[in-house]
Design an enzyme around this catalytic site. Structure first.
Site, PDB file in Angstrom:
ATOM      1  CG  ASP A  34     -13.509   7.586   8.005  1.00  0.00           C
ATOM      2  OD1 ASP A  34     -13.051   8.201   7.025  1.00  0.00           O
ATOM      3  OD2 ASP A  34     -13.286   6.376   8.198  1.00  0.00           O
ATOM      4  CD  GLU A  81       6.955 -18.405  18.394  1.00  0.00           C
ATOM      5  OE1 GLU A  81       6.653 -19.097  17.409  1.00  0.00           O
ATOM      6  OE2 GLU A  81       7.501 -18.864  19.410  1.00  0.00           O
ATOM      7  CD  GLU A 141       4.759 -20.983  21.414  1.00  0.00           C
ATOM      8  OE1 GLU A 141       4.534 -21.106  20.196  1.00  0.00           O
ATOM      9  OE2 GLU A 141       5.917 -21.031  21.883  1.00  0.00           O
ATOM     10  CB  SER A 193       8.875 -27.136  11.322  1.00  0.00           C
ATOM     11  OG  SER A 193       7.631 -27.096  12.020  1.00  0.00           O
ATOM     12  CB  SER A 217      -1.415  19.824  13.575  1.00  0.00           C
ATOM     13  OG  SER A 217      -1.798  18.609  14.160  1.00  0.00           O
ATOM     14  CD  GLN A 257     -13.517  12.376   5.885  1.00  0.00           C
ATOM     15  OE1 GLN A 257     -14.382  12.034   5.079  1.00  0.00           O
ATOM     16  NE2 GLN A 257     -12.308  11.825   5.898  1.00  0.00           N
ATOM     17  CD  GLN A 274      -2.211   7.880   4.549  1.00  0.00           C
ATOM     18  OE1 GLN A 274      -1.749   8.434   3.555  1.00  0.00           O
ATOM     19  NE2 GLN A 274      -1.900   6.636   4.869  1.00  0.00           N
ATOM     20  CG  HIS A 309     -11.637   5.270   4.110  1.00  0.00           C
ATOM     21  ND1 HIS A 309     -11.797   4.075   3.431  1.00  0.00           N
ATOM     22  CD2 HIS A 309     -12.467   5.209   5.183  1.00  0.00           C
ATOM     23  CE1 HIS A 309     -12.681   3.317   4.072  1.00  0.00           C
ATOM     24  NE2 HIS A 309     -13.106   3.984   5.133  1.00  0.00           N
ATOM     25  N   GLY A 342       0.873   6.632   7.058  1.00  0.00           N
ATOM     26  CA  GLY A 342       1.515   7.837   6.564  1.00  0.00           C
ATOM     27  C   GLY A 342       3.015   7.900   6.771  1.00  0.00           C
TER      28      GLY A 342
END
Length: 341
Positions: A84, A232, A228, A253, A54, A87, A29, A109, A135
């Site tokens: 969370d 799908e 299955e 169907s 970062s 923080q 985010q 949030h 994000g």
């Protein structure tokens, strides 16, 4: 009566004139909010802990990067884009000491605020802007001239101008292009946690695994069970996403439709719903959050144990094999899951 939807005409980016916006954290985010706001003409800086990997990424995107406390000191509006459970510590050590009256804290949030993990000082506004999607899609839609719908909220005790700040931020990230709804920290937090636990993540994962196990235990090939019960599922989810449940039923169907409306309620029944109500009460009372905080501070032992067990489920091995046969599919095999086989 339908909820009011706020759009571009209801928001004013002029609110941010001569103001500095800080985004703490540069994850999913955080990077989207920062880039979208910058492209909307806002002055944005990034706050990271010392040694964050970062930093180079944010700088390559043209941002000035500061240590968390300094970013808070320099900014007027501060987005807490941290996980969370990180923080509260970051708030105590780096955010609170650098807050001053008139500043605004923003969350995507509401858990930390609603359940009191963070105690706000007087004179500081607290708002939420929560895009309803990851994000990278928030960013992609913005670059395409579109926007991700979002929720906004204003915490009790905030000033009269707090809502305008929330709407301006929502406009800056492109959300008012699509539509913004107002909620409360309580409503967003409790419904978000419930959706994750009972339906989207917990409920869906458990249902898929149980269906796979039922077929394999009955002697069917695991590859058939995977197709299955998991493969799908995307088709059905996409149909629901685009047209709702009724629209999905229109597209399948008659046989599938009849099985849906007569057998579905036997799987998700009164007992299932009673358990959902228990989960919701645990969220509302704060029991879940207290349990999660204790687990996190205790070193995540049970958390890691349960995740590891899930990674070793036979459906994962079958899925890796089958997805290797689908060159058209964008695949992301998680390292831990790969290593398990």
């Amino acid at each position: 009566m339908p909820a009011k939807v706020y759009t571009d005409k209801d928001a004013d980016l002029g609110v941010f004139q001569n103001k500095t916006l800080a985004v703490l954290g540069y994850g999913s985010q955080g990077h989207a909010h920062a880039l979208n706001l910058k492209d909307s003409g806002c002055q944005v800086i990034i706050g990271l802990y010392p040694g964050s990997k970062s930093k180079a990424v944010a700088e390559s995107h043209g941002f000035e990067v500061f240590e968390t406390g300094e970013a808070v000191r320099r900014a007027d509006v501060i987005m807490v884009g941290l996980p969370d459970m990180k923080q509260a510590d970051a708030y105590t050590s780096s955010i609170l000491p650098n807050l001053a009256k008139g500043k605004t804290l923003l969350f995507s949030h509401g858990l930390s605020i609603h359940f009191g993990l963070i105690k706000l000082p007087k004179g500081v506004d607290c708002i939420m802007v929560a895009p309803k999607g990851p994000g990278h899609i928030v960013r992609r839609l913005y670059t395409e001239g579109k926007g991700m719908p979002a929720l906004i909220a204003v915490a009790p005790g905030s000033s009269k101008g707090a809502k305008k700040t929330a709407l301006a931020w929502a406009k800056g990230i492109g959300s008012t292009r699509a539509g913004v709804l107002q909620t409360s920290f309580k409503e967003e937090t409790e419904t978000d946690l419930f959706g994750e636990q009972a339906v989207l993540c917990g409920g869906a994962s458990a249902l898929v695994q149980a269906g796979f196990e039922t077929l394999v235990e009955a002697g069917y090939q695991p590859e058939m069970a995977y197709f299955e019960c998991l493969h799908e599922l995307k088709l059905i989810c996409d149909l629901m996403y685009e047209s709702g449940i009724a629209g999905m039923r229109f597209s399948i169907s008659e046989t599938a439709k009849y099985g849906d409306i007569t057998r579905g309620p036997r799987v998700v029944n009164k007992q299932t719903k009673a358990e959902m109500k228990k989960i919701l009460k645990e969220i509302q009372s704060g029991k879940f959050t207290a349990e999660w905080v204790k687990e996190y501070k205790g070193g995540l032992k049970n958390y890691k144990k349960l995740l590891a067990a899930g990674e070793k489920h036979p459906i994962e091995k079958t899925g890796i094999y089958l997805r290797s046969m689908m060159p058209w599919m964008k695949k992301k095999n998680i390292k831990g899951v790969q290593a398990a086989y």
